[in-house]
Design a protein around this motif. Sequence first.
Motif, mmCIF file in Angstrom:
data_model
loop_
_atom_site.group_PDB
_atom_site.id
_atom_site.type_symbol
_atom_site.label_atom_id
_atom_site.label_comp_id
_atom_site.label_asym_id
_atom_site.label_seq_id
_atom_site.Cartn_x
_atom_site.Cartn_y
_atom_site.Cartn_z
ATOM 1 N N GLY A 190 0.530 -4.091 10.807
ATOM 2 C CA GLY A 190 1.447 -4.756 9.885
ATOM 3 C C GLY A 190 0.922 -6.047 9.305
ATOM 4 O O GLY A 190 1.366 -6.487 8.252
ATOM 5 N N SER A 191 -0.019 -6.704 9.989
ATOM 6 C CA SER A 191 -0.474 -8.011 9.539
ATOM 7 C C SER A 191 -1.142 -7.969 8.175
ATOM 8 O O SER A 191 -0.935 -8.843 7.340
ATOM 9 C CB SER A 191 -1.452 -8.590 10.565
ATOM 10 O OG SER A 191 -0.838 -8.711 11.827
ATOM 11 N N SER A 192 -1.979 -6.945 7.958
ATOM 12 C CA SER A 192 -2.751 -6.911 6.725
ATOM 13 C C SER A 192 -2.062 -6.127 5.619
ATOM 14 O O SER A 192 -2.594 -5.960 4.537
ATOM 15 C CB SER A 192 -4.131 -6.289 7.007
ATOM 16 O OG SER A 192 -3.987 -4.976 7.519
ATOM 17 N N SER A 193 -0.875 -5.642 5.903
ATOM 18 C CA SER A 193 -0.168 -4.848 4.897
ATOM 19 C C SER A 193 0.985 -5.638 4.307
ATOM 20 O O SER A 193 1.223 -6.778 4.671
ATOM 21 C CB SER A 193 0.374 -3.574 5.542
ATOM 22 O OG SER A 193 1.441 -3.892 6.421
ATOM 23 N N ALA A 194 1.680 -5.015 3.389
ATOM 24 C CA ALA A 194 2.824 -5.672 2.761
ATOM 25 C C ALA A 194 4.125 -5.217 3.410
ATOM 26 O O ALA A 194 5.165 -5.142 2.764
ATOM 27 C CB ALA A 194 2.839 -5.371 1.271
ATOM 28 N N LEU A 195 4.087 -4.894 4.691
ATOM 29 C CA LEU A 195 5.294 -4.450 5.387
ATOM 30 C C LEU A 195 6.338 -5.559 5.397
ATOM 31 O O LEU A 195 6.060 -6.693 5.765
ATOM 32 C CB LEU A 195 4.969 -4.070 6.840
ATOM 33 C CG LEU A 195 4.288 -2.728 7.104
ATOM 34 C CD1 LEU A 195 4.021 -2.575 8.595
ATOM 35 C CD2 LEU A 195 5.152 -1.576 6.618
ATOM 36 N N ASN A 196 7.560 -5.212 5.014
ATOM 37 C CA ASN A 196 8.650 -6.166 5.169
ATOM 38 C C ASN A 196 9.443 -5.814 6.421
ATOM 39 O O ASN A 196 9.054 -4.937 7.192
ATOM 40 C CB ASN A 196 9.538 -6.206 3.916
ATOM 41 C CG ASN A 196 10.213 -4.877 3.635
ATOM 42 O OD1 ASN A 196 10.393 -4.042 4.525
ATOM 43 N ND2 ASN A 196 10.604 -4.660 2.387
ATOM 44 N N HIS A 197 10.572 -6.475 6.610
ATOM 45 C CA HIS A 197 11.333 -6.288 7.842
ATOM 46 C C HIS A 197 11.843 -4.853 7.992
ATOM 47 O O HIS A 197 11.706 -4.245 9.058
ATOM 48 C CB HIS A 197 12.486 -7.285 7.906
ATOM 49 C CG HIS A 197 13.392 -7.241 6.715
ATOM 50 N ND1 HIS A 197 13.036 -7.774 5.503
ATOM 51 C CD2 HIS A 197 14.625 -6.723 6.550
ATOM 52 C CE1 HIS A 197 14.017 -7.581 4.634
ATOM 53 N NE2 HIS A 197 14.995 -6.954 5.246
ATOM 54 N N THR A 198 12.421 -4.302 6.936
ATOM 55 C CA THR A 198 12.986 -2.952 7.066
ATOM 56 C C THR A 198 11.894 -1.885 7.192
ATOM 57 O O THR A 198 12.078 -0.884 7.883
ATOM 58 C CB THR A 198 13.918 -2.628 5.881
ATOM 59 O OG1 THR A 198 13.240 -2.898 4.656
ATOM 60 C CG2 THR A 198 15.178 -3.466 5.952
ATOM 61 N N ASP A 199 10.760 -2.100 6.522
ATOM 62 C CA ASP A 199 9.645 -1.156 6.649
ATOM 63 C C ASP A 199 9.165 -1.075 8.094
ATOM 64 O O ASP A 199 9.012 0.015 8.657
ATOM 65 C CB ASP A 199 8.465 -1.580 5.764
ATOM 66 C CG ASP A 199 8.763 -1.460 4.280
ATOM 67 O OD1 ASP A 199 9.630 -0.645 3.926
ATOM 68 O OD2 ASP A 199 8.135 -2.181 3.494
ATOM 69 N N SER A 200 8.904 -2.225 8.683
ATOM 70 C CA SER A 200 8.375 -2.239 10.049
ATOM 71 C C SER A 200 9.416 -1.731 11.038
ATOM 72 O O SER A 200 9.095 -0.995 11.980
ATOM 73 C CB SER A 200 7.924 -3.650 10.433
ATOM 74 O OG SER A 200 9.003 -4.554 10.394
ATOM 75 N N GLN A 201 10.681 -2.097 10.820
ATOM 76 C CA GLN A 201 11.740 -1.636 11.707
ATOM 77 C C GLN A 201 11.927 -0.125 11.614
ATOM 78 O O GLN A 201 12.170 0.541 12.620
ATOM 79 C CB GLN A 201 13.043 -2.381 11.382
ATOM 80 C CG GLN A 201 12.998 -3.851 11.795
ATOM 81 C CD GLN A 201 14.093 -4.710 11.194
ATOM 82 O OE1 GLN A 201 14.110 -5.912 11.372
ATOM 83 N NE2 GLN A 201 15.022 -4.110 10.449
ATOM 84 N N MET A 202 11.796 0.413 10.418
ATOM 85 C CA MET A 202 11.920 1.851 10.236
ATOM 86 C C MET A 202 10.768 2.581 10.934
ATOM 87 O O MET A 202 10.986 3.608 11.603
ATOM 88 C CB MET A 202 11.941 2.196 8.750
ATOM 89 C CG MET A 202 12.160 3.680 8.481
ATOM 90 S SD MET A 202 13.783 4.257 9.066
ATOM 91 C CE MET A 202 14.842 3.573 7.781
ATOM 92 N N GLN A 203 9.557 2.070 10.799
ATOM 93 C CA GLN A 203 8.419 2.696 11.468
ATOM 94 C C GLN A 203 8.587 2.650 12.988
ATOM 95 O O GLN A 203 8.259 3.604 13.692
ATOM 96 C CB GLN A 203 7.114 2.016 11.051
ATOM 97 C CG GLN A 203 6.727 2.303 9.614
ATOM 98 C CD GLN A 203 5.287 1.968 9.306
ATOM 99 O OE1 GLN A 203 4.438 1.943 10.192
ATOM 100 N NE2 GLN A 203 4.999 1.698 8.039
#
Length: 451
Positions: free
Chosen positions: A273-286
């Motif tokens: 997640g650090s090098s990507s454009a993941l936001n809160h909902t993206d990371s939580q969904m994954q």
Amino acid sequence: MKMKSISVSLMGVMVTVGLLTGCSPQNAKKEASASPAVTNAQTAATKELTGELEIQYFVGGYGDAWWKQSIDEFQKLNPKLKITQTAGPQINEQMKPRWIQGNPPDLMFINGAGSNARQMFIDNQLMDLTDWLKDAKNADGEKILDVLFSKPEEYQPGKTYTLPLVFGSYGTFYDKAELRKNGWNEPKDWPSFMDTLQKVKDSGKMAPYIHTGVYPQYIIGGLLNSAIVAANGSDPAIINKINALETGVFKSEPVMKALDKLIELNTKGFIEGSSSALNHTDSQMQFLQHKAAFIPNGLWIENEMKKDIPAGFEFGFIPSVVQDKAGKSIVIPSTATMGIAKKAKNPDAAKAYLQYVFTKKQALAWAELTGSVLNVKADLSKADKVSALVKQASTYFASSDVIIAPIPVLPEELFKIEKDATLALVTGKINKEEWAKRLEDGAAKQREKNK
């Protein structure tokens, strides 16, 4: 969504120099000496609260159901008071012009994107609550200060300008059922956490650890701040030094050791997640889809993602994973606070509402309606409508085996520097010495501003 300022992140919490312009000291003493049999809500009704009361609150991860319910109840107790609810997911930005123009609402839930309690203190927007809060009692006749998990943050020694409403907590989250299925141990400390992350990585089934690259405050609140306390001999006083912008604190040994843990996550290939454009909902969904085993987050995650939680998912939570073996877990609050505007038109009504909501009854209602914990000591273990995650967290908070740190709160500009530097650190773009330099330089500029 609740965009947390930790600075938390506390969630959070979450959460401005002014003179008390509302109740006189004499009136405050009368309220404090009222018999427990006569609630402050009843006292307020006896005083016949009149005029208008405007309450501003952000609608995000905590929703608005509790606000509507509690305000409706308070309205019925005070029929001659006209209450206006100014709320929404963009309310903080929408209300900024009014705060700047000196026409603010009476009471504000300082939470969400565009809000920062420390900055409001610096900008001289909040009322000094110190004298009132010393003796203020809630609607059950209990001193408010005695029922709080987390005491108010002192932006100025001995002075109180905000009252923490939410006792959120950053921490590490996982699916207990998924760990059991794979034979992976639940983490209890840093050695066991590293061991489990390695097993997850070796399995090739999912990423070990994911966080929000767009919002580094999650990994700051969920791992870095607790690591700083752990490296300080589990003494949370270092958070006060950070909040005070003490010269040299960002390059101190505890902070340097804590940064080593972030670096270790990266060098061992555990972090996503650090090098990507993941936001809160993206990371939580994954995370919910078992594309990652662990995530640093806050207690709002369950309520915020309730529509996407798969069947059989069993939330696991530990406030911190950074302590040495057999060390105490460290709670980093992500509280969201309440503040009365220095230029409030009806401070008496604003205080009466605070007295009404800081009760065990409202703690239960908050837990049921938001899936999180109100900043009031209350037994939620037998509440049918409260989730297992909230009960687990509440048990942690009440335990003598945890250390509850002060609320980390940095000025908005310096917090941005911390977020940017932390993201650069966990992606290997800078080293820990550069991280410390950025923070020390930013703190020096802030101290100069504060002169």
